[in-house]
Motif scaffolding. Structure first.
Motif, PDB file in Angstrom:
ATOM      1  N   GLU A 132     -24.683  20.709 -56.752  1.00 40.06           N
ATOM      2  CA  GLU A 132     -24.439  19.896 -57.940  1.00 40.06           C
ATOM      3  C   GLU A 132     -25.231  18.602 -57.890  1.00 40.06           C
ATOM      4  OE1 GLU A 132     -22.221  20.447 -60.854  1.00 40.06           O
ATOM      5  OE2 GLU A 132     -22.928  22.347 -60.047  1.00 40.06           O
ATOM      6  N   LEU A 133     -25.309  18.031 -56.709  1.00 36.97           N
ATOM      7  CA  LEU A 133     -26.040  16.782 -56.531  1.00 36.97           C
ATOM      8  C   LEU A 133     -27.525  16.981 -56.830  1.00 36.97           C
ATOM      9  CD1 LEU A 133     -25.659  13.836 -55.589  1.00 36.97           C
ATOM     10  CD2 LEU A 133     -26.163  14.598 -53.276  1.00 36.97           C
ATOM     11  N   ALA A 134     -28.092  18.046 -56.295  1.00 36.62           N
ATOM     12  CA  ALA A 134     -29.507  18.330 -56.537  1.00 36.62           C
ATOM     13  C   ALA A 134     -29.754  18.604 -58.026  1.00 36.62           C
ATOM     14  CB  ALA A 134     -29.939  19.532 -55.695  1.00 36.62           C
ATOM     15  N   TRP A 135     -28.811  19.317 -58.658  1.00 35.03           N
ATOM     16  CA  TRP A 135     -28.950  19.597 -60.092  1.00 35.03           C
ATOM     17  C   TRP A 135     -28.899  18.308 -60.908  1.00 35.03           C
ATOM     18  CZ3 TRP A 135     -25.293  18.566 -63.925  1.00 35.03           C
ATOM     19  CH2 TRP A 135     -25.594  19.072 -65.200  1.00 35.03           C
ATOM     20  N   ALA A 136     -27.924  17.435 -60.594  1.00 36.61           N
ATOM     21  CA  ALA A 136     -27.788  16.182 -61.334  1.00 36.61           C
ATOM     22  C   ALA A 136     -28.986  15.270 -61.082  1.00 36.61           C
ATOM     23  CB  ALA A 136     -26.499  15.478 -60.940  1.00 36.61           C
ATOM     24  N   CYS A 137     -29.529  15.330 -59.872  1.00 35.68           N
ATOM     25  CA  CYS A 137     -30.689  14.493 -59.537  1.00 35.68           C
ATOM     26  C   CYS A 137     -31.890  14.877 -60.397  1.00 35.68           C
ATOM     27  CB  CYS A 137     -31.013  14.636 -58.050  1.00 35.68           C
ATOM     28  SG  CYS A 137     -32.588  13.896 -57.561  1.00 35.68           S
ATOM     29  N   GLN A 138     -32.086  16.175 -60.620  1.00 36.30           N
ATOM     30  CA  GLN A 138     -33.220  16.621 -61.444  1.00 36.30           C
ATOM     31  C   GLN A 138     -33.166  15.998 -62.836  1.00 36.30           C
ATOM     32  OE1 GLN A 138     -33.047  20.898 -61.464  1.00 36.30           O
ATOM     33  NE2 GLN A 138     -33.748  21.101 -59.336  1.00 36.30           N
ATOM     34  N   LYS A 139     -31.959  15.820 -63.355  1.00 35.88           N
ATOM     35  CA  LYS A 139     -31.810  15.306 -64.714  1.00 35.88           C
ATOM     36  C   LYS A 139     -31.456  13.822 -64.749  1.00 35.88           C
ATOM     37  CE  LYS A 139     -30.251  19.789 -66.460  1.00 35.88           C
ATOM     38  NZ  LYS A 139     -31.351  19.954 -67.428  1.00 35.88           N
ATOM     39  N   GLY A 140     -31.099  13.248 -63.579  1.00 30.24           N
ATOM     40  CA  GLY A 140     -30.582  11.891 -63.530  1.00 30.24           C
ATOM     41  C   GLY A 140     -31.645  10.837 -63.293  1.00 30.24           C
ATOM     42  N   THR A 141     -31.176   9.647 -62.902  1.00 30.84           N
ATOM     43  CA  THR A 141     -32.077   8.509 -62.714  1.00 30.84           C
ATOM     44  C   THR A 141     -32.718   8.550 -61.336  1.00 30.84           C
ATOM     45  OG1 THR A 141     -30.368   7.067 -61.774  1.00 30.84           O
ATOM     46  CG2 THR A 141     -30.578   7.108 -64.186  1.00 30.84           C
ATOM     47  N   ALA A 142     -33.846   7.868 -61.206  1.00 33.08           N
ATOM     48  CA  ALA A 142     -34.535   7.787 -59.918  1.00 33.08           C
ATOM     49  C   ALA A 142     -33.673   7.067 -58.890  1.00 33.08           C
ATOM     50  CB  ALA A 142     -35.864   7.052 -60.093  1.00 33.08           C
ATOM     51  N   LEU A 143     -32.956   6.019 -59.339  1.00 34.59           N
ATOM     52  CA  LEU A 143     -32.140   5.243 -58.410  1.00 34.59           C
ATOM     53  C   LEU A 143     -30.998   6.089 -57.851  1.00 34.59           C
ATOM     54  CD1 LEU A 143     -31.672   2.480 -57.118  1.00 34.59           C
ATOM     55  CD2 LEU A 143     -30.257   1.859 -59.089  1.00 34.59           C
ATOM     56  N   MET A 144     -30.399   6.911 -58.726  1.00 38.48           N
ATOM     57  CA  MET A 144     -29.325   7.787 -58.250  1.00 38.48           C
ATOM     58  C   MET A 144     -29.855   8.770 -57.203  1.00 38.48           C
ATOM     59  SD  MET A 144     -27.927  11.089 -58.530  1.00 38.48           S
ATOM     60  CE  MET A 144     -28.080  11.879 -60.120  1.00 38.48           C
ATOM     61  N   CYS A 145     -31.009   9.361 -57.446  1.00 37.50           N
ATOM     62  CA  CYS A 145     -31.596  10.307 -56.484  1.00 37.50           C
ATOM     63  C   CYS A 145     -31.863   9.618 -55.148  1.00 37.50           C
ATOM     64  CB  CYS A 145     -32.896  10.882 -57.027  1.00 37.50           C
ATOM     65  SG  CYS A 145     -32.695  11.941 -58.477  1.00 37.50           S
ATOM     66  N   TYR A 146     -32.416   8.409 -55.213  1.00 36.63           N
ATOM     67  CA  TYR A 146     -32.760   7.673 -53.991  1.00 36.63           C
ATOM     68  C   TYR A 146     -31.514   7.306 -53.198  1.00 36.63           C
ATOM     69  CZ  TYR A 146     -33.739   3.485 -51.242  1.00 36.63           C
ATOM     70  OH  TYR A 146     -33.787   2.558 -50.230  1.00 36.63           O
ATOM     71  N   GLN A 147     -30.501   6.725 -53.870  1.00 38.96           N
ATOM     72  CA  GLN A 147     -29.322   6.254 -53.143  1.00 38.96           C
ATOM     73  C   GLN A 147     -28.482   7.410 -52.605  1.00 38.96           C
ATOM     74  OE1 GLN A 147     -27.400   3.449 -55.821  1.00 38.96           O
ATOM     75  NE2 GLN A 147     -28.696   1.783 -55.088  1.00 38.96           N
ATOM     76  N   TRP A 148     -28.249   8.437 -53.415  1.00 37.92           N
ATOM     77  CA  TRP A 148     -27.464   9.571 -52.936  1.00 37.92           C
ATOM     78  C   TRP A 148     -28.241  10.375 -51.910  1.00 37.92           C
ATOM     79  CZ3 TRP A 148     -22.468  10.731 -53.309  1.00 37.92           C
ATOM     80  CH2 TRP A 148     -21.705  10.029 -54.240  1.00 37.92           C
ATOM     81  N   GLY A 149     -29.549  10.440 -52.047  1.00 34.39           N
ATOM     82  CA  GLY A 149     -30.359  11.147 -51.059  1.00 34.39           C
ATOM     83  C   GLY A 149     -30.265  10.507 -49.692  1.00 34.39           C
ATOM     84  N   ASN A 150     -30.293   9.180 -49.658  1.00 37.00           N
ATOM     85  CA  ASN A 150     -30.201   8.488 -48.377  1.00 37.00           C
ATOM     86  C   ASN A 150     -28.807   8.597 -47.783  1.00 37.00           C
ATOM     87  OD1 ASN A 150     -32.816   7.038 -47.647  1.00 37.00           O
ATOM     88  ND2 ASN A 150     -32.612   6.606 -49.815  1.00 37.00           N
ATOM     89  N   TYR A 151     -27.781   8.607 -48.635  1.00 38.23           N
ATOM     90  CA  TYR A 151     -26.415   8.792 -48.139  1.00 38.23           C
ATOM     91  C   TYR A 151     -26.256  10.190 -47.533  1.00 38.23           C
ATOM     92  CZ  TYR A 151     -21.335   9.120 -48.044  1.00 38.23           C
ATOM     93  OH  TYR A 151     -20.036   9.296 -47.641  1.00 38.23           O
ATOM     94  N   MET A 152     -26.781  11.181 -48.228  1.00 37.55           N
ATOM     95  CA  MET A 152     -26.672  12.553 -47.734  1.00 37.55           C
ATOM     96  C   MET A 152     -27.583  12.798 -46.536  1.00 37.55           C
ATOM     97  SD  MET A 152     -24.381  14.057 -49.299  1.00 37.55           S
ATOM     98  CE  MET A 152     -23.311  13.312 -50.517  1.00 37.55           C
ATOM     99  N   GLY A 153     -28.583  11.930 -46.351  1.00 36.54           N
ATOM    100  CA  GLY A 153     -29.487  12.079 -45.211  1.00 36.54           C
ATOM    101  C   GLY A 153     -28.776  11.976 -43.878  1.00 36.54           C
ATOM    102  N   SER A 154     -27.589  11.345 -43.855  1.00 37.26           N
ATOM    103  CA  SER A 154     -26.840  11.260 -42.608  1.00 37.26           C
ATOM    104  C   SER A 154     -26.128  12.573 -42.292  1.00 37.26           C
ATOM    105  CB  SER A 154     -25.806  10.124 -42.687  1.00 37.26           C
ATOM    106  OG  SER A 154     -24.868  10.382 -43.711  1.00 37.26           O
ATOM    107  N   HIS A 155     -26.194  13.555 -43.230  1.00 31.17           N
ATOM    108  CA  HIS A 155     -25.593  14.874 -43.017  1.00 31.17           C
ATOM    109  C   HIS A 155     -26.639  15.989 -42.965  1.00 31.17           C
ATOM    110  CE1 HIS A 155     -21.596  13.194 -43.798  1.00 31.17           C
ATOM    111  NE2 HIS A 155     -22.138  12.566 -44.812  1.00 31.17           N
ATOM    112  N   ASN A 156     -27.749  15.784 -43.706  1.00 32.06           N
ATOM    113  CA  ASN A 156     -28.725  16.868 -43.813  1.00 32.06           C
ATOM    114  C   ASN A 156     -30.090  16.285 -44.176  1.00 32.06           C
ATOM    115  OD1 ASN A 156     -30.360  19.027 -44.851  1.00 32.06           O
ATOM    116  ND2 ASN A 156     -28.505  20.273 -45.058  1.00 32.06           N
ATOM    117  N   TRP A 157     -31.063  16.435 -43.265  1.00 31.44           N
ATOM    118  CA  TRP A 157     -32.380  15.850 -43.459  1.00 31.44           C
ATOM    119  C   TRP A 157     -33.126  16.501 -44.629  1.00 31.44           C
ATOM    120  CZ3 TRP A 157     -34.363  11.466 -42.154  1.00 31.44           C
ATOM    121  CH2 TRP A 157     -35.742  11.267 -42.203  1.00 31.44           C
TER     122      TRP A 157
END
Length: 832
Positions: free
Chosen positions: A762-787
């Protein structure tokens, strides 16, 4: 010239300051027959033994010394004063003012230093004329301190050259030691500074305290102020704020504004006595006039925090500006922040901000360097300027910021703002690695991660994964818990080691069982993410409970609350969720706790007094303390009209503030601000019934979907309102509302639907349609679980124009991979 020493000094201040400060001075000579009394005769010799803690008839010593002093024997007066100073250690029942009494008697008996002390007491009582006479008498008796004070009161230069004006610059220590032994307090104080700073003498804080005590005993005001610093910090001597406050007050004078600042700070904060901000204001103001940059800054802070009420913003700015001009780095940074608050920010204002941050750097204020580097690097409040950012980051690196070494290295590595210089980049990387390695062995051990990451990705044109692994394994073998923990985490993440999540989980479990609390926290976070099903969620809840209750870990309490808020591993319970989050939201607690507690209040009906007071607490931290990270839940309360009157425009201003500050998940604040503006533009449609909005939404109108989602979210009497809002935010996202995508992800995360591996999708799907800032911030948060998720989300953010995400990819991936992706994107764009 204003005599700062006389401000707020009680009549017995001098006596009490001596009583509490001179614990290590050599005791003067005493009557010979005293040494023969009792079983301690062999060791009792006042010429060589200190009186502190001595158990050999101290009362007899006192009685004999007082009798001798009363009879006019000046040596006995010295002994009486010395023993009186040790009252707190020998537990003698001496009357108040014993030191002052002995000083006056000693002066009458012809002891010059007694006159100096007696004169200072008279000054404290504001009997200046009598003090001048006493100082004159002491000067004739050979007391240098008395001569100095007598000359000061007359506004003249002392009749003799003080040692600090005559000592040979090439041999300062022997000269000053001789002068100190002869009673020159200023030389004792200078020797104290030598010992404290490691200049001319080997650094020895105990020796520094001894010299400062002797300087203070010899009526050197600056020496008393310096001694106050040690009592305030609890260095060498026990921390005693009352003693420090008195020493600062006594040491405060036109030539020693440092002590004035110390006294004012204690008055402002209520340390060591009653709180008196008005008196603090007077001291800061006088010290600022005496050209103390720190005092000017503290005065501005006093006004800014409304401890002493002032309404003129220009007055605050001017004091910060003056402090900066006087070389105080923090004042420069504060002045820059005030400049940044002006809207719009023209070119001249941006230039002033840059100059102020450079001044903070020049004053060796590392945090100012870092703040400036970050602002110009990210374009936070000022236009992005990589050249300025890299220059400030380089200075921050020199001042010990390892993270900024990495950032500056990237600038030289990729030619961002500066010319490509692989040699300089490597130098910066190596310094950063060494700084990180120094922090690898501390309790948290985060330096292990940063060092390994810099080794793996930091060198120009190279990837050194094997070298990074070797460093972690060697550090772990040598006993650095942080390195062992990082190896386990890397198996979970899949960055430096290949991803083997279960292997990483088991390693974290083993470390946790061996007593590494930080590994327990990391393990709890991984289990709580729900990738292993309900059993892992329940385990995660138990580990967070342990961290909260066993180790008083505020962050663990917040996460424990979120378990109950989302119903993860436990039945949903908003009351418990609030209880655990609020536990961390205190004056010294995690502000994240306030955010969690605020979100919980939005989801429940306040029952306890704590819940009802939550909006007031958020107001305090957000509005009055300036902590942007807790403003979003407060803004949501204003927007929804829940627990606070509904004020959408106030909510909008708070959202904009968080968005500009880029703290935490500011993407939510940015998107909510846009949706408030959307609702404002469609006020005519806002009165439509939910049925009409639903019909328009199904027909493909994204704005109607947003308004319908907001209608459900703001339905404050409906406990399931957030869950009902979710599908409408998702529909709006699907129809092209990028900001609706952000809110959908945020509410999904808070509600716990969807979760686990599905949440990634869902996160990846929303990122495709969402803002750049949302992709960047959530991507870095999820980076602590999955590179892999980190890479995918940052790639999307970079493609949407987020330059910070592009830089992260540049540094963490092979340059050839990026070039291939860029070529593919260009080719695809040509086809379109």
């Amino acid at each position: 010239m204003m005599n700062l020493r006389l401000i707020l000094v009680s009549p017995l201040l001098i006596a009490t300051a001596f009583l509490l400060s001179c614990s290590t001075a050599q005791a003067p000579d005493a009557q010979g027959d005293l040494s023969k009394q009792g079983p301690c005769a062999a060791s009792w010799n006042l010429r060589y033994e200190r009186l502190v803690g001595h158990k050999c008839y101290p009362k007899r010593v006192v009685e004999a010394a007082k009798a001798g002093c009363k009879a006019g024997e000046k040596t006995s007066c010295k002994v009486a004063r010395a023993v009186s100073r040790y009252n707190r250690t020998t537990h003698l029942d001496l009357e108040d003012g014993a030191v002052a009494t002995a000083a006056a008697a000693g002066c009458k008996a012809g002891e010059g230093d007694g006159c100096a002390l007696h004169g200072l007491e008279l000054l404290a009582m504001r009997f200046d004329a009598q003090a001048a006479k006493i100082f004159g008498r002491g000067c004739k008796l050979g007391s240098r301190a008395s001569c100095f004070e007598a000359a000061r009161l007359k506004g003249e230069k002392p009749a003799f050259d003080m040692a600090h004006n005559t000592c040979d610059a090439q041999q300062p220590v022997p000269c000053r030691q001789q002068a100190c032994r002869r009673g020159d307090g200023a030389s004792c104080r200078v020797l104290g500074r030598f010992a404290e700073d490691g200049e001319h003498l080997e650094r020895n804080l105990g020796e520094a305290v001894t010299y400062y005590e002797k300087a203070c005993m010899l009526a050197d005001m600056a020496g008393c102020g310096a001694l106050g610093r040690f009592y305030a910090r609890g260095q060498v001597v026990p921390r005693q704020t009352g003693v420090a406050r008195k020493l600062f007050a006594w040491g405060c004078g036109p030539d020693n504004t440092e002590a004035c600042v110390g006294a004012a700070r204690m008055l402002a904060e209520g340390l060591g006595g009653e709180r008196d901000p008005q008196a603090a204001e007077k001291l800061y103001s006088a010290a600022c006039e005496g050209e103390s940059g720190i005092a000017c800054r503290e005065l501005a802070s006093l006004y800014k925090t409304a401890i002493v009420f002032r309404t003129k913003r220009a007055e605050i700015a001017s004091y910060f500006g003056k402090g900066c001009e006087l070389g105080d780095g923090p004042a420069c940074a504060h002045r820059a922040e005030i400049e940044l608050a002006k809207k719009p920010l023209d070119e001249q204002a941006v230039a002033r901000v840059e100059s102020l941050y450079r001044s903070a750097c020049d004053a060796k204020f590392a945090d100012g360097c870092k703040q400036g580097a970050d602002r110009f690097y990210f374009g936070n409040g000022v236009p992005s300027n990589e050249k300025v950012a890299i220059e400030l980051a380089s200075k921050a690196c020199e001042l010990g910021s390892a993270l900024h070494c990495t950032r500056a290295a990237d600038g030289y590595r990729f030619g961002r703002g500066v010319s490509v210089d692989d040699k300089r980049a490597t130098e910066l990387v190596e310094r950063g690695i060494e700084l990180h390695k120094d922090a690898c062995g501390d309790e948290q051990g985060r330096g292990c991660f940063y060092a390994a990451h810099a080794i793996a990705h930091g060198f120009p044109r190279e990837k050194k994964l094997e070298e990074a692994r070797a460093f972690l394994e060697k550090a772990c073998e040598d006993g650095a818990k942080g390195a062992c923990r990082e190896i386990a985490s890397q198996y979970v993440i899949g960055e430096i080691y290949p991803r083997e999540r279960q292997r990483g989980i088991e390693k974290l479990r083993s470390l946790c069982d061996k007593g590494d609390n930080a590994s327990c926290d990391t393990l709890a976070d991984e289990l709580s993410f729900g990738l292993g099903g309900e059993s892992e969620l329940a385990d995660g809840l138990d580990y967070h409970r342990r961290g909260c209750f066993w180790y008083s870990n505020d962050a663990a309490c917040v996460k424990l609350g979120l378990h109950y808020l989302r119903g993860h591993g436990a039945q949903r319970d908003a009351k418990k969720a609030f209880e655990y989050a609020f536990r961390a939201c205190s004056e010294d607690g995690e502000r994240q706790g306030c955010t969690g507690a605020g979100v919980t209040v939005l989801r429940s009906h306040p029952e306890s007094d704590d819940e009802k007071s939550m909006p007031d607490l958020l107001q305090q931290y957000c509005v009055y303390d300036g902590n942007d990270s807790v403003c979003t839940p407060l803004a949501r309360m204003y927007e929804t009209g829940y627990s606070l009157p509904r004020e959408p425009y106030r909510a909008l201003s708070l959202y904009e503030r968080v968005c500009d500050a880029e703290v935490g998940f500011s993407s939510e604040a940015c998107s909510r601000a846009e949706l408030v503006r959307l609702a404002k533009k469609t006020d005519d449609d806002a009165d439509k019934s939910p049925k009409d909005l639903d019909k328009a939404c199904k027909a493909g109108d994204a704005a109607s979907c947003v308004l319908l989602a907001r209608h459900h979210e703001f339905g404050t009497t409906d406990t399931n309102r957030f869950r009902k809002a979710l599908p409408h935010y998702r529909k709006a996202c699907e129809l092209g509302s990028a900001d609706a995508c952000t809110i959908y992800v945020t509410l999904s995360f808070e509600e716990g639907q969807p979760w686990g591996a599905k949440f990634y999708e869902e996160l990846a799907w929303a990122c495709q349609k969402g803002t750049a800032l949302m992709c960047y911030q959530w991507g870095n948060y999820m980076g602590s679980h999955n590179w892999d998720i980190f890479v995918r989300m940052n790639q999307a953010a970079c493609a949407k124009g987020n330059q910070v995400a592009c830089r992260l990819l540049e540094r963490n991936l092979e340059p050839l991979e990026l070039e291939a992706e860029s070529s593919a994107k260009a080719s695809s764009a040509d086809k379109r």
